[in-house]
Design a protein around this motif. Structure first.
Motif, PDB file in Angstrom:
ATOM      1  N   PHE A 191      -5.758  -3.857   3.664  1.00 47.45           N
ATOM      2  CA  PHE A 191      -5.244  -4.453   2.431  1.00 47.45           C
ATOM      3  C   PHE A 191      -3.919  -5.175   2.669  1.00 47.45           C
ATOM      4  N   SER A 192      -3.022  -4.574   3.443  1.00 45.24           N
ATOM      5  CA  SER A 192      -1.671  -5.120   3.578  1.00 45.24           C
ATOM      6  C   SER A 192      -1.507  -6.062   4.766  1.00 45.24           C
TER       7      SER A 192
ATOM      8  N   ILE B 275       3.325  -1.243   3.986  1.00 51.77           N
ATOM      9  CA  ILE B 275       2.720   0.068   3.770  1.00 51.77           C
ATOM     10  C   ILE B 275       3.857   1.080   3.617  1.00 51.77           C
TER      11      ILE B 275
ATOM     12  N   SER C  23      -3.612   4.688  -1.790  1.00 57.16           N
ATOM     13  CA  SER C  23      -4.774   5.121  -1.031  1.00 57.16           C
ATOM     14  C   SER C  23      -4.413   6.332  -0.184  1.00 57.16           C
TER      15      SER C  23
ATOM     16  N   ALA D 142      -5.379   0.869   3.886  1.00 52.47           N
ATOM     17  CA  ALA D 142      -4.058   0.291   3.671  1.00 52.47           C
ATOM     18  C   ALA D 142      -3.776  -0.807   4.684  1.00 52.47           C
TER      19      ALA D 142
ATOM     20  N   SER E 215       0.854  -1.187   0.000  1.00 52.65           N
ATOM     21  CA  SER E 215       0.000   0.000   0.000  1.00 52.65           C
ATOM     22  C   SER E 215       0.886   1.232   0.000  1.00 52.65           C
TER      23      SER E 215
ATOM     24  N   MET F  54      -1.393  -0.935  -4.095  1.00 54.78           N
ATOM     25  CA  MET F  54      -2.600  -0.139  -3.960  1.00 54.78           C
ATOM     26  C   MET F  54      -2.261   1.247  -3.435  1.00 54.78           C
TER      27      MET F  54
END
Lengths: 348, 327
Positions: free
Chosen positions: A225-226, A232, A216, A222, A48, A214
């Protein structure tokens, strides 16, 4: 590249992007949208990239995906520098890196049916096949647009924002890419869909082992997602200030800017919200700084807002350094020694 | 009890006329605002949340129609029905007593005018006879309260200010005549996280200082939770649940609110527990029969797809539109 890290699929070396601002009858001023970015993305990673508007996160994604050229530095795909590739070779690699745009309403042709949105690129990459209907149906099913046959002759306007974003993801999967860059894909869609779209990306990553980057602005997105193996990266005005796995970035952030971002993200729990509001001034000086003054700054881009800033921070730019020896968590800050322990329990 | 309410919305319904038919953007909305409280109206895009604000101030776009309902506003101890008063009367009420700050207001300033001229224009337009000095002093005081350098901002052109500063300038402008009610449509939607946190704090301070009643619409549940005392959750044009913010966040009753709280991707809490909501939001052109949430609801019963549930009262301040709570 091949000798030291064969599982790095994409890497940026000293990448900068400079836009030139011109002022009437005055010397032109270079504006660094990206400044000396070094980033290695590993195969199968969920990375992310977060930052506020103007932090350069989209510029970074566009350069990494080959849509833009860096002003300085170089971009490597699978160990090859893309600007030095022959056109033919580049065209071969091109489909392996896909970019999903922020606005699904603009990235899909409204005058074509959902079937043809997917069938045309399918024919382009797989040739004329008999089972094209089945392939389109499988793709639609894989992104959760069901029942697929029902949508074949519908138009993009019949889908909601979340549905369109699913369609965009399905389309990006057609050339069997190895890397997907998803630019703010949840910012334009409804909140009740957001988690579902991010979940879809996580599932794609887990099932197919595809590398997903990704972008964001939302550190909560984040984190979701991660989680479980991803990283990140936090960007501020063209630089990466901190990078690491979510449990380092969210649960034990070091950089005052990362801490301020976390403290500024709203939470539903009112008691915690009050605590965060109390803590925020400790890491963020709230003052208005005119943009021209920030542009002149030589050192750390956060120095104006950082309560820990010293003279060194104003003059000298900090480089990313390891927080611990394992090299997973890196932070760019001169004042690491001065930063107190992190106060916020993330699970509470 | 009823005297502490400054605004009462009763059975308000509004539609938009479009080529394909009518969009039922708000259906039978009931809300009450306690004087000096902050009420948040939370809903997804196109759930009809902004329609409520526009309908209650009678500022719907030309294809919008109010098809029923009353909005009572308490003025000098008596309630006036905003739906029935004369246009001229309403014009006086707006801005001087009820101020509405619309969405994406950062772009509402005229780029060729200095900020101060916007304040002056507003004063002249409302027929208030204030001297230039008085306007300047009052404007700069309001801007200071917003955490801005009043004297510098007043002399600036809009392009010299950042988005967050313009937003706060507009809110200062809306407070010029000391309104009793401040209505904000998506005040934080186009702002960065740090600017948003700042605005939330400023609004909270303004509220405490002026004891103003605030109503705001947002799609961001955590923002609503941080700032509001009361909350109404809108889905598909219907008010699904309303009550005290801490009750709704801490113990949501409606399946939609529950799912929404569970799908929040926050920086705190257990990541493993984040649960996306399946399905699609309803089309307001052809809303589903019965409860608008039933196609996505994990607890649906046969009745849900047939009959629209009424608002059930759970406690003094907590109402839920769901058949699960039928007694």
């Amino acid at each position: 590249m091949k000798s030291d890290g064969s599982d790095v699929v994409m890497s940026l070396k000293n990448v900068s992007k400079i836009f030139v601002k011109r002022k009437f009858l005055r010397r032109s001023i270079p504006f660094y949208a990206l400044e000396n970015i070094n980033l290695d993305i590993e195969k199968g990673e969920r990375l992310s990239i977060i930052g506020e508007s103007g932090s350069g996160k989209t510029t970074l994604a566009r350069i990494a995906s080959g849509l833009d050229k860096p002003s300085e530095g170089s971009v490597f795909w699978f160990g090859r520098e893309i600007t030095k590739l022959k056109t033919k070779k580049f065209k071969e690699l091109r489909p392996k890196v896909q970019y999903i745009h922020q606005n699904p309403y603009a990235s899909i042709n409204p005058s074509r049916t959902i079937f043809s949105v997917l069938a045309d690129p399918l024919k382009r990459y797989e040739g004329e096949v008999d089972s094209i209907e089945k392939k389109v149906a499988d793709l639609l099913r894989s992104v959760g647009i069901v029942p697929p046959e029902f949508f074949f002759n519908k138009y993009p306007r019949h889908l909601s924002g979340g549905g369109l974003q699913r369609l965009a993801i399905a389309r990006a999967m057609i050339p069997k890419p190895e890397i997907i860059l998803a630019d703010e894909i949840v910012s334009m869609i409804d909140m009740s869909f957001r988690a579902a779209i991010v979940k879809l990306l996580i599932e794609l990553n887990e099932k197919t082992g595809i590398t997903i980057v990704m972008i964001s602005h939302d550190i909560g997105v984040a984190r979701y997602f991660s989680h479980g193996g991803g990283r990140i990266a936090v960007m501020l005005r063209g630089r990466i200030v901190e990078i690491g796995p979510p449990d380092a970035i969210v649960d034990n952030p070091i950089h005052p800017y990362t801490r301020a971002l976390i403290l500024a993200s709203p939470v539903a729990n009112k008691r915690l919200a009050l605590k965060k509001r109390e803590l925020l001034p400790k890491y963020n000086i709230q003052k208005e700084v005119w943009e021209s003054e920030i542009m002149k700054m030589k050192g750390c881009r956060y120095a104006f807002f950082c309560p820990f800033a010293s003279e060194k921070c104003q003059e000298e730019k900090p480089e990313l350094t390891d927080v611990e020896k394992d090299g997973k968590h890196k932070v760019a800050c001169h004042m690491i020694e001065e930063i107190p322990a992190w106060e916020l329990e993330s699970v509470g | 009890m009823s005297d502490s309410k400054i605004l009462k919305i009763e059975n308000l319904s509004a539609i938009y006329l479009v080529r394909e038919g009518s969009i039922k953007a708000s259906v039978d909305i009931n809300l009450e605002m306690e004087e000096g409280s902050i009420t948040a109206i939370v809903g997804e895009s196109a759930s009809g949340k902004s329609t409520i604000l526009e309908a209650m101030t009678r500022s719907l776009p030309p294809n919008g129609r109010i098809i029923g309902g009353n909005v009572f506003y308490r003025r000098d101890g008596n309630y006036v029905n905003i739906m029935e008063i004369e246009e001229e009367e309403l014009r006086k009420l707006r801005w001087s007593e009820i101020a509405l700050v619309p969405q994406a207001v950062q772009n509402a300033l005229n780029p060729t005018m200095r900020v101060f001229d916007h304040f002056m224009d507003t004063v002249v337009d409302h027929g208030v006879e204030w001297s230039t000095k008085k306007v300047w002093d009052r404007a700069s005081k309001l801007l200071d309260m917003m955490g801005l350098d009043g004297n510098r901002v007043l002399r600036s052109f809009p392009h010299e200010l950042s988005g967050g500063m313009r937003q706060r300038t507009l809110i200062a402008l809306s407070l010029l005549f000391d309104p009793k009610v401040l209505i904000l449509d998506e005040p934080t939607s186009a702002l960065d996280v740090l600017t948003q946190a700042r605005l939330i704090r400023v609004l909270d301070e303004v509220h405490r200082e002026l004891k103003i009643t605030m109503i705001f619409v947002t799609h961001d549940l955590p923002v609503a939770a941080e700032l509001s005392d009361y909350m109404g959750v809108i889905y598909g044009g219907n008010l699904m649940e309303r009550g005290k913010t801490e009750d709704i966040i801490g113990d949501p009753k409606h399946p939609y609110t529950q799912a929404l709280v569970a799908s929040l991707m926050s920086v705190v809490g257990d990541v493993e527990k984040i649960k996306p909501i399946p399905g699609e939001p309803p089309s307001l052109l052809n809303p589903p029969n019965g409860c608008v949430f039933h196609p996505r609801c994990p607890f649906r019963m046969d009745k849900c797809s047939v009959e629209t549930p009424p608002l059930f009262k759970l406690s003094e301040n907590h109402y839920v539109r769901c058949w699960l709570y039928e007694k």
